[in-house]
Write a protein that holds these residues in place. Sequence first.
Motif, PDB file in Angstrom:
ATOM      1  N   ASN A  52       2.563  34.970  -8.831  1.00 39.17           N
ATOM      2  CA  ASN A  52       4.202  34.084  -8.799  1.00 39.17           C
ATOM      3  C   ASN A  52       4.012  32.294  -9.012  1.00 39.17           C
ATOM      4  OD1 ASN A  52       5.375  36.510  -9.790  1.00 39.17           O
ATOM      5  ND2 ASN A  52       6.320  37.194  -8.007  1.00 39.17           N
TER       6      ASN A  52
ATOM      7  N   ARG B 100      -8.064  34.961 -20.049  1.00 40.41           N
ATOM      8  CA  ARG B 100      -6.817  35.727 -20.776  1.00 40.41           C
ATOM      9  C   ARG B 100      -5.789  34.330 -20.541  1.00 40.41           C
ATOM     10  NH1 ARG B 100      -6.401  39.885 -15.626  1.00 40.41           N
ATOM     11  NH2 ARG B 100      -8.351  41.013 -16.292  1.00 40.41           N
TER      12      ARG B 100
ATOM     13  N   ARG C 170       2.204  35.963 -15.571  1.00 40.01           N
ATOM     14  CA  ARG C 170       1.339  37.107 -14.402  1.00 40.01           C
ATOM     15  C   ARG C 170       0.667  38.078 -15.179  1.00 40.01           C
ATOM     16  NH1 ARG C 170       7.334  36.045 -12.752  1.00 40.01           N
ATOM     17  NH2 ARG C 170       7.402  38.436 -14.304  1.00 40.01           N
ATOM     18  N   ASN C 171       1.195  38.519 -16.037  1.00 33.03           N
ATOM     19  CA  ASN C 171       0.148  40.000 -16.190  1.00 33.03           C
ATOM     20  C   ASN C 171      -1.017  39.458 -16.691  1.00 33.03           C
ATOM     21  OD1 ASN C 171       2.518  41.257 -16.161  1.00 33.03           O
ATOM     22  ND2 ASN C 171       2.957  41.012 -18.136  1.00 33.03           N
ATOM     23  N   CYS C 172      -1.706  37.725 -16.987  1.00 35.46           N
ATOM     24  CA  CYS C 172      -3.119  37.778 -17.104  1.00 35.46           C
ATOM     25  C   CYS C 172      -4.208  37.537 -15.525  1.00 35.46           C
ATOM     26  CB  CYS C 172      -3.217  35.929 -17.245  1.00 35.46           C
ATOM     27  SG  CYS C 172      -2.397  35.430 -18.872  1.00 35.46           S
ATOM     28  N   GLY C 173      -3.029  37.992 -13.905  1.00 33.42           N
ATOM     29  CA  GLY C 173      -3.759  38.004 -13.316  1.00 33.42           C
ATOM     30  C   GLY C 173      -3.262  37.309 -12.040  1.00 33.42           C
TER      31      GLY C 173
ATOM     32  N   THR D 102       5.846  36.048 -17.042  1.00 36.09           N
ATOM     33  CA  THR D 102       5.597  37.299 -17.114  1.00 36.09           C
ATOM     34  C   THR D 102       4.650  37.839 -17.900  1.00 36.09           C
ATOM     35  OG1 THR D 102       7.847  38.583 -16.598  1.00 36.09           O
ATOM     36  CG2 THR D 102       5.952  40.196 -17.436  1.00 36.09           C
ATOM     37  N   ASP D 103       4.393  37.035 -19.056  1.00 29.62           N
ATOM     38  CA  ASP D 103       2.982  37.194 -19.353  1.00 29.62           C
ATOM     39  C   ASP D 103       1.939  36.183 -18.747  1.00 29.62           C
ATOM     40  OD1 ASP D 103       4.564  38.317 -21.801  1.00 29.62           O
ATOM     41  OD2 ASP D 103       4.375  36.474 -23.228  1.00 29.62           O
TER      42      ASP D 103
END
Length: 200
Positions: free
Chosen positions: A89, A62, A83-86, A80-81
Motif C-alpha cells: 500500500n 506487471r 496492489r495486485n501487481c505485488g 487495488t489493481d
Amino acid sequence: MSITTTDEIIKVLIKKDRLFLDLHQRFGLIDYQSNANLFEEIVRTIVGQMLTIKVAEVITARIHHLTAFEPTKLATCSSTDLRNCGISNAKVNAIQTFSQDYLEGKYDFSRLEALSDEEVIHYLRQIKGVGRWTAEMIALFSLGRSNIFSYDDVALKLGLLKAYPHYKTMNKPRFEQLRKKFSPYCSYASLYFYACRDAK
C-alpha cells in the motif's frame, strides 16, 4: 543515461588503488546503460526497494503491462489493481502521489544537470517514497552521476568486503576513507564493487 568506464578513468582508479588493476583485468571496462525516461526509472526504483532483482523485475513487468509506466495511467489506475501487481500500500501511494505531482509540474528534472550531487539527492528526496538510498541509486544508475558512493547500499558494502577481505566490517569511517580515495570517480568504483559482489 549511461555511466561508462573509459581507459582514462580506470587509469586514475588504478593510481588511487592497485586493486583496480585486478578488477579491470577481471571485468574489463564496465558500462551501465539506463532507460532515458527518468519518470519511469524513478517508479521502477521505488518498486524495487527492499526486493530482490528477480522479484522486482516480475512486479515491474506487471505494472508495465497494466500502465506502460505512463504518468496519467499510474495516477488514475485503481489502487487495488496496482496492489495486485505485488506491491505494498505504501508503494502504491508513493507511486500515485509522484505520478500526480509529476503531471501537475511539481518536478522539473531538466534542472538536475546543473546541481551538485548533494543538491540532486536533496531534490529527489522531495518525492514521496524516495529516501537517501533511493535518491543515490537514481543519481547513479538513472542520471549517470560520476561520484556516488552510497553508505546505505548493502550490495556495495558486500562488494567492498569481497574486494578487501582483510576488512571484517565496513564501518562509516572506513567507508568515508574509501569515498575520499575514489573521488571524483566513486560511481565507476561502485560498478566494479557491484561486479565483485556478483562474481562467483
